[in-house]
Design an enzyme around this catalytic site. Structure first.
Site, PDB file in Angstrom:
ATOM      1  N   ASP A  39      71.443  45.006 -33.663  1.00 16.44           N
ATOM      2  CA  ASP A  39      71.740  46.812 -34.388  1.00 16.44           C
ATOM      3  C   ASP A  39      72.453  47.134 -32.995  1.00 16.44           C
ATOM      4  O   ASP A  39      74.007  46.286 -32.899  1.00 16.44           O
ATOM      5  CB  ASP A  39      70.921  48.014 -33.813  1.00 16.44           C
ATOM      6  CG  ASP A  39      70.936  49.608 -34.544  1.00 16.44           C
ATOM      7  OD1 ASP A  39      72.540  49.764 -34.283  1.00 16.44           O
ATOM      8  OD2 ASP A  39      70.708  49.676 -34.397  1.00 16.44           O
ATOM      9  N   LEU A  48      67.576  42.190 -28.228  1.00 19.78           N
ATOM     10  CA  LEU A  48      67.562  40.966 -28.051  1.00 19.78           C
ATOM     11  C   LEU A  48      69.092  39.715 -26.211  1.00 19.78           C
ATOM     12  O   LEU A  48      67.744  39.234 -26.218  1.00 19.78           O
ATOM     13  CB  LEU A  48      69.137  40.035 -29.160  1.00 19.78           C
ATOM     14  CG  LEU A  48      67.762  40.300 -30.172  1.00 19.78           C
ATOM     15  CD1 LEU A  48      68.981  39.668 -31.355  1.00 19.78           C
ATOM     16  CD2 LEU A  48      67.133  39.040 -30.014  1.00 19.78           C
TER      17      LEU A  48
HETATM   18  P1  IMP Z   1      69.012  46.850 -30.755  1.00 25.49           P
HETATM   19  O1  IMP Z   1      68.572  46.719 -29.212  1.00 25.49           O
HETATM   20  O2  IMP Z   1      69.672  48.328 -31.052  1.00 25.49           O
HETATM   21  O3  IMP Z   1      70.303  45.915 -31.600  1.00 25.49           O
HETATM   22  O4  IMP Z   1      67.827  47.665 -31.844  1.00 25.49           O
HETATM   23  C1  IMP Z   1      67.219  46.336 -32.457  1.00 25.49           C
HETATM   24  C2  IMP Z   1      66.022  47.025 -32.901  1.00 25.49           C
HETATM   25  O5  IMP Z   1      65.980  48.465 -33.652  1.00 25.49           O
HETATM   26  C3  IMP Z   1      65.868  46.489 -34.379  1.00 25.49           C
HETATM   27  O6  IMP Z   1      65.098  45.296 -34.436  1.00 25.49           O
HETATM   28  C4  IMP Z   1      64.981  47.358 -35.160  1.00 25.49           C
HETATM   29  O7  IMP Z   1      63.550  47.234 -35.171  1.00 25.49           O
HETATM   30  C5  IMP Z   1      65.541  48.910 -34.712  1.00 25.49           C
HETATM   31  N1  IMP Z   1      66.620  49.023 -35.810  1.00 25.49           N
HETATM   32  C6  IMP Z   1      67.838  48.828 -35.503  1.00 25.49           C
HETATM   33  N2  IMP Z   1      69.097  49.262 -37.015  1.00 25.49           N
HETATM   34  C7  IMP Z   1      67.691  49.532 -37.688  1.00 25.49           C
HETATM   35  C8  IMP Z   1      67.328  49.767 -39.895  1.00 25.49           C
HETATM   36  O8  IMP Z   1      69.320  49.690 -39.921  1.00 25.49           O
HETATM   37  N3  IMP Z   1      66.419  50.178 -39.607  1.00 25.49           N
HETATM   38  C9  IMP Z   1      65.148  49.450 -39.088  1.00 25.49           C
HETATM   39  N4  IMP Z   1      65.376  49.626 -37.946  1.00 25.49           N
HETATM   40  C10 IMP Z   1      66.494  49.069 -37.380  1.00 25.49           C
END
Ligand code: IMP
Ligand code: MG
Length: 189
Positions: free
Chosen positions: A118, A123
């Site tokens: 997202d 990561l």
């Molecule tokens: P980031 O650090 O913003 O990339 O967040 C990633 C984490 O947020 C993922 O591993 C998911 O657990 C959660 N996440 C992000 N988007 C979604 C979604 O559309 N549905 C469910 N979980 C999400």
């Protein structure tokens, strides 16, 4: 006698506890086909070396279990749990590792498996931590990628699907810990 009328565009599934999902973004067959392709791609990308597939819990648990069965070369599996703390609505960007894999990472080919990219903050932080353990190589495999992250220091080498910028659940992805067990990926209403 009253009857429940559901809008025609919603999808009824007894797993949803009465909640409607807007639409199915990726159905079981599409997921299975793509996971099989990813397995072949990953098998070809690692002709030698000690491959360690590292699943990021909890979101990757179903994807990882299907994926490793499509990788036809020796490998090991371990898991990580990352927790990001913020105001509960927006990720703060601070990510802590709440479980360290016991497995030795040094000299191994590490494939970090994530459910969805997202903002990419989780990561990026994890990759920095894992790099310090001196693996032979370090790559990311994400089932879904929203392609909205700007300035990613580390990006996924293997991606299942480009995802719509909607809140997705199922096949491991949750909303408040629900819906992880859906065999398809759906957009929540
Ligand atoms: P980031 O650090 O913003 O990339 O967040 C990633 C984490 O947020 C993922 O591993 C998911 O657990 C959660 N996440 C992000 N988007 C979604 C979604 O559309 N549905 C469910 N979980 C999400
Ligand atoms: Mg989650």
């Amino acid at each position: 006698m009253t009857s429940i009328v559901r809008p025609r565009e919603t999808f009824a599934d007894p797993r949803l506890s009465g909640r409607a999902v807007k639409r199915i973004a990726f159905d079981e067959a599409a997921i299975a086909k793509r996971v099989s392709e990813l397995g072949k791609e990953i098998t070809g990308a690692y002709p030698d070396g000690d491959l360690l597939v590292l699943g990021l819990l909890k979101g990757s648990f179903i994807f990882l279990s299907d994926l490793v069965r499509q990788i036809t070369r020796p490998l090991q599996v371990d898991f990580l749990v990352a927790a990001s703390y913020g105001d509960g609505m927006v990720s703060s960007g601070t990510v802590n590792l709440v479980y360290d894999p016991e497995t030795e990472l040094e000299g191994k080919d590490i494939l970090l498996v994530e459910d969805i990219v997202d903002s990419g903050r989780t990561l990026n932080r994890l990759m920095s931590i894992l790099k310090e353990r001196n693996p032979r190589s370090l790559e990311i495999c994400a089932l879904l990628h929203k392609r909205i992250a700007a300035g990613l220091k580390y990006d996924a080498r293997f991606v299942g699907f480009d995802a719509p910028n909607e809140f997705l659940v199922g096949y491991g992805l949750d909303h408040a810990e629900n819906f992880r067990h859906l065999p398809y990926i759906a957009s929540l209403q």
